[in-house]
Design an enzyme around this catalytic site. Sequence first.
Site, PDB file in Angstrom:
ATOM      1  N   GLY A  87       0.827  -1.195   0.000  1.00  9.64           N
ATOM      2  CA  GLY A  87       0.000   0.000   0.000  1.00  9.64           C
ATOM      3  C   GLY A  87       0.867   1.252   0.000  1.00  9.64           C
ATOM      4  O   GLY A  87       0.561   2.238  -0.679  1.00  9.64           O
ATOM      5  N   THR A  88       1.949   1.189   0.746  1.00 10.84           N
ATOM      6  CA  THR A  88       2.869   2.323   0.806  1.00 10.84           C
ATOM      7  C   THR A  88       3.391   2.662  -0.583  1.00 10.84           C
ATOM      8  O   THR A  88       3.436   3.837  -0.981  1.00 10.84           O
ATOM      9  CB  THR A  88       4.042   1.991   1.752  1.00 10.84           C
ATOM     10  OG1 THR A  88       3.513   1.708   3.043  1.00 10.84           O
ATOM     11  CG2 THR A  88       5.033   3.132   1.829  1.00 10.84           C
ATOM     12  N   ASN A 174      -7.229   4.919   9.378  1.00  4.43           N
ATOM     13  CA  ASN A 174      -6.703   3.702   9.992  1.00  4.43           C
ATOM     14  C   ASN A 174      -6.659   3.777  11.504  1.00  4.43           C
ATOM     15  O   ASN A 174      -6.667   2.757  12.176  1.00  4.43           O
ATOM     16  CB  ASN A 174      -5.310   3.392   9.466  1.00  4.43           C
ATOM     17  CG  ASN A 174      -4.379   4.575   9.578  1.00  4.43           C
ATOM     18  OD1 ASN A 174      -4.584   5.599   8.927  1.00  4.43           O
ATOM     19  ND2 ASN A 174      -3.371   4.448  10.418  1.00  4.43           N
ATOM     20  N   GLN A 202      -7.771   0.746   4.327  1.00  4.06           N
ATOM     21  CA  GLN A 202      -8.599   0.236   5.422  1.00  4.06           C
ATOM     22  C   GLN A 202     -10.047   0.010   4.988  1.00  4.06           C
ATOM     23  O   GLN A 202     -10.816  -0.603   5.715  1.00  4.06           O
ATOM     24  CB  GLN A 202      -8.571   1.222   6.601  1.00  4.06           C
ATOM     25  CG  GLN A 202      -7.206   1.370   7.258  1.00  4.06           C
ATOM     26  CD  GLN A 202      -6.810   0.156   8.095  1.00  4.06           C
ATOM     27  OE1 GLN A 202      -7.642  -0.672   8.471  1.00  4.06           O
ATOM     28  NE2 GLN A 202      -5.518   0.042   8.373  1.00  4.06           N
ATOM     29  N   GLY A 223      -2.790  -5.800   0.471  1.00  2.00           N
ATOM     30  CA  GLY A 223      -3.187  -7.184   0.717  1.00  2.00           C
ATOM     31  C   GLY A 223      -3.424  -7.551   2.166  1.00  2.00           C
ATOM     32  O   GLY A 223      -4.429  -8.176   2.509  1.00  2.00           O
ATOM     33  N   HIS A 224      -2.503  -7.126   3.036  1.00  2.00           N
ATOM     34  CA  HIS A 224      -2.530  -7.699   4.384  1.00  2.00           C
ATOM     35  C   HIS A 224      -3.583  -7.101   5.292  1.00  2.00           C
ATOM     36  O   HIS A 224      -3.699  -7.500   6.453  1.00  2.00           O
ATOM     37  CB  HIS A 224      -1.142  -7.634   5.030  1.00  2.00           C
ATOM     38  CG  HIS A 224      -0.653  -6.260   5.356  1.00  2.00           C
ATOM     39  ND1 HIS A 224      -0.425  -5.869   6.641  1.00  2.00           N
ATOM     40  CD2 HIS A 224      -0.316  -5.206   4.572  1.00  2.00           C
ATOM     41  CE1 HIS A 224       0.037  -4.621   6.642  1.00  2.00           C
ATOM     42  NE2 HIS A 224       0.110  -4.200   5.403  1.00  2.00           N
ATOM     43  N   THR A 260       9.703  -7.715 -12.207  1.00  2.00           N
ATOM     44  CA  THR A 260       9.053  -8.986 -12.532  1.00  2.00           C
ATOM     45  C   THR A 260       7.804  -9.156 -11.676  1.00  2.00           C
ATOM     46  O   THR A 260       7.848  -8.959 -10.461  1.00  2.00           O
ATOM     47  CB  THR A 260      10.027 -10.154 -12.284  1.00  2.00           C
ATOM     48  OG1 THR A 260      11.149  -9.962 -13.146  1.00  2.00           O
ATOM     49  CG2 THR A 260       9.369 -11.494 -12.581  1.00  2.00           C
ATOM     50  N   CYS A 349       5.405   2.684  14.987  1.00  3.98           N
ATOM     51  CA  CYS A 349       6.544   3.503  14.560  1.00  3.98           C
ATOM     52  C   CYS A 349       7.779   2.636  14.590  1.00  3.98           C
ATOM     53  O   CYS A 349       7.956   1.831  15.485  1.00  3.98           O
ATOM     54  CB  CYS A 349       6.687   4.682  15.501  1.00  3.98           C
ATOM     55  SG  CYS A 349       8.160   5.632  15.206  1.00  3.98           S
TER      56      CYS A 349
HETATM   57  C1  LIG Z   1      -4.533   3.784   5.629  1.00  6.78           C
HETATM   58  C2  LIG Z   1      -3.286   3.038   5.317  1.00  6.78           C
HETATM   59  N1  LIG Z   1      -2.550   3.378   4.250  1.00  6.78           N
HETATM   60  C3  LIG Z   1      -1.424   2.718   3.924  1.00  6.78           C
HETATM   61  C4  LIG Z   1      -0.961   1.677   4.683  1.00  6.78           C
HETATM   62  C5  LIG Z   1       0.320   1.013   4.298  1.00  6.78           C
HETATM   63  O1  LIG Z   1       0.092  -0.196   3.613  1.00  6.78           O
HETATM   64  P1  LIG Z   1       1.255  -1.266   3.505  1.00  6.78           P
HETATM   65  O2  LIG Z   1       1.445  -1.815   4.854  1.00  6.78           O
HETATM   66  O3  LIG Z   1       0.777  -2.292   2.529  1.00  6.78           O
HETATM   67  O4  LIG Z   1       2.469  -0.573   2.988  1.00  6.78           O
HETATM   68  C6  LIG Z   1      -1.680   1.299   5.828  1.00  6.78           C
HETATM   69  C7  LIG Z   1      -1.179   0.219   6.705  1.00  6.78           C
HETATM   70  O5  LIG Z   1      -0.807   0.428   7.848  1.00  6.78           O
HETATM   71  C8  LIG Z   1      -2.872   1.992   6.142  1.00  6.78           C
HETATM   72  O6  LIG Z   1      -3.585   1.657   7.212  1.00  6.78           O
END
Ligand SMILES: Cc1ncc(COP(=O)(O)O)c(C=O)c1O
Lengths: 407, 392
Positions: A87-88, A174, A202, A223-224, A260, A349
């Site tokens: 997600g990041t 989140n 979320q 995903g997670h 890849t 953190c």
């Molecule tokens: C709102 C939100 N954005 C982004 C992320 C980051 O996602 P990832 O852990 O897949 O990098 C999170 C996860 O903590 C999240 O809660």
Amino acid sequence: MGTTAADRLTPDTGLTPDTRVFLDHAATTPIRPAVLELVIDTMRLGGNASSLHAAGRAARRIVEQSREQLAAALRANPSEVVFTASGTEANNLALKGLFWAARDADPRRRVILTSGVEHHAVLDPVRWLAAHEGCEVVYLAVDREGRVDPAQVREILLDRADEVALVSVMWANNEVGTLNDVKDLAHTCAQFGVLFHTDAVQAVGSVPVAVDEVRPDALTLSGHKLGGPIGVGALLLRRDLRPVALLHGGGQERSVRSGTLDAPHIAGLALAVELAVAEQPAYASRVGQLRDLLITGVQQVVPDAVLNGAPGSGRLPGNAHLTFPGCEGDALLMLLDAAGIMCATGSACQAGVPEPSHVLLAMGRDERSARGSLRFSLGRSSQERDVDALIDALPGVVARARRAGQR
Amino acid sequence: MSSERRRIVAALSGGVDSAVAAARLVDAGHEVTGVHLALARDTASDAPGSAPGARPSRGCCTAQDARDAARIADVLGIAFYVWDVSEAFEREVIADFLTEYARGRTPHPCARCNERIKFATVLNRAIALGFDALATGHYARIEPADPATGRGPTLHRGADPGKDQSYVLAMLTADQLATVVLPLGDAHKDEVRREAARRGLTVAAKPDSHDICFIPQGSTRAWLAARLPARPGRIVDGATGRILGEVADLTGLTVGQRRGVGLPTISSDQQRRYVTAIDVATATVTVGALTDSEVTLIVGGGAQWCGPAPGVGWRGRVQVRAHGETTPAVLTDVGAGRTVLTCELPVRGIAPGQLAVLYEGTRVVGSFTMDRSAPGVAPAAVAADVVRGVSG
Ligand SMILES: Cc1ncc(COP(=O)(O)O)c(C=O)c1O
């Protein structure tokens, strides 16, 4: 035979996994067994989706089926799906990539509008753009519940729409679980011809997410947070947008994201999204009830506990975020952890230094209440006995944390 | 160590000593929770600080120490948390450090941190949260209380004479000692390093931390100069009263210091010159020969006794710097807010603000902060080893 990481795992408490109470699903929710099987099977299969031979075709078929499966679940177009490693990464691609592209097309477009309650995976890329790339950040105010008012966006855009590169507002918070009116936000931006990105990490699987209705220009998922693997995410990106790539290389994913393709994780992500979306209505009603049970239960045993964020259907079904006056959140967390109950204070953190939640501060809370808060987040595997265990443990834990006081 | 199972907070600095201390407690069957203390944070270096979610950045070494501490806890299989005590540290240690230097004194921030933070804020928090004790990796020994005689716990020098840290713990009261565990009291440093390596702790070879954790090594005067107004002063020869020169900023100078004053360190008479006194009010730095700083009378603030307070006439030994040796001394006055000690041999280079620690054998009797000192009248008996020992 070498030892594997799993062999080296040692429990750090005397509790077995099933006597522990996991109330931190918003951090990472357990992978679905069917997803795990699929990831393993696909990993066994191997193959590089860019190869022209049979093995490559097999891997490519998995990736493309997954793309269609994921797009269908979210009512998007398969060509809009860009797979990422988190997600990041998807957030970084949207923010930096679209900022650079907009600025390159028109040097006046160097403003990003975002809220002060975003995840660090939005805030930090934006701060980085401000520090290094001449971006001007306009932070949208949020109300006491953490919500952005679309009228505020409209007002700013009326004034300076042609300077704005991008608007980014999260779908669901989140920390406090508050939902934004992303449909209104997206439509407002569209009216002014300004790009709208939403971090829906979320939201997907917890609330209905229909891309064809909301029509964001870019949407992040991970995903997670929904029963898929860690280390895979996606950016749903309008087909005609050409963000500047963060990763240059083999030209995969419309040359927007080289590397890849990770067929096993992509397959796992798509299945997890499909299952989560299919189960969403039932999930939201069952887990939403558990959440309400948790909130009223906590407020019964700790009457001065304050719920943060929006009430009822204005928040994520699995999120309960509460301030315990006179307590340090990290003391509560430690005492609950020792009692086998896992929860969170804010976003984790890296160095583990507890900071007052920037989300609560942006919502107008003082530093004390920002430090004295806990997030309990429920998920698919949560049961009433998890809530009961928390309610049983909480009075003693709060009393003890109060004795330790606040700094 | 007692055989009962206790709930212990082990302070993990990220260094080798506290790691081995915690490991020994785990081995002994205690329920150990690792805690790293976030002491100093460097908000000044934080870029646009008003942006939402801006994180106060900590010095990079500090963040690395926190990661090392977390890894140590993982290896030991214990829970780990970071306790942010930076506000208390700022208030109790850093502010005091600045005030003391601004007054021309030389504070001892580690002792102050032990007194006000580690064995106060942190220890109290641990007890309030239901722990039985706090453990650190200091090299000093605690003798448990003796119920038969009613004697409380006592603090003693560590077994490793090269590492003994009883000096910086001397202000602990018997009450505090009752809830403190020092697993390395009997240990030698080299043995601790070997043990860390044997246990697979990657910090086994990490260098010892330097003195002041919130200031980069060797730059105390620059750090102070960035925070306190410069105080230009005169340098005066203590023997002749002659003005020898000017100093652009006397803040951060310390009695006993030779280099960095801004004078040729060797005068025409081939004598090395040391700072013998700093007077902020008259902006005067007095320098002289090493022997000019010899004193036998030490006057300080109220003493902190570890156990029953000794009376006037008490005879024992005094240590006036962290790694110095001891001198025989007699307590000549004790009262509220005032302690006077007469040394039987001259001691040199006493810096106001530093700690005098009194010992009987290996036992810490008490301590006080030194304010003034004077030559006084020295008893005749001179033991060569003692003179060598205190010349620092
Ligand atoms: C709102 C939100 N954005 C982004 C992320 C980051 O996602 P990832 O852990 O897949 O990098 C999170 C996860 O903590 C999240 O809660």
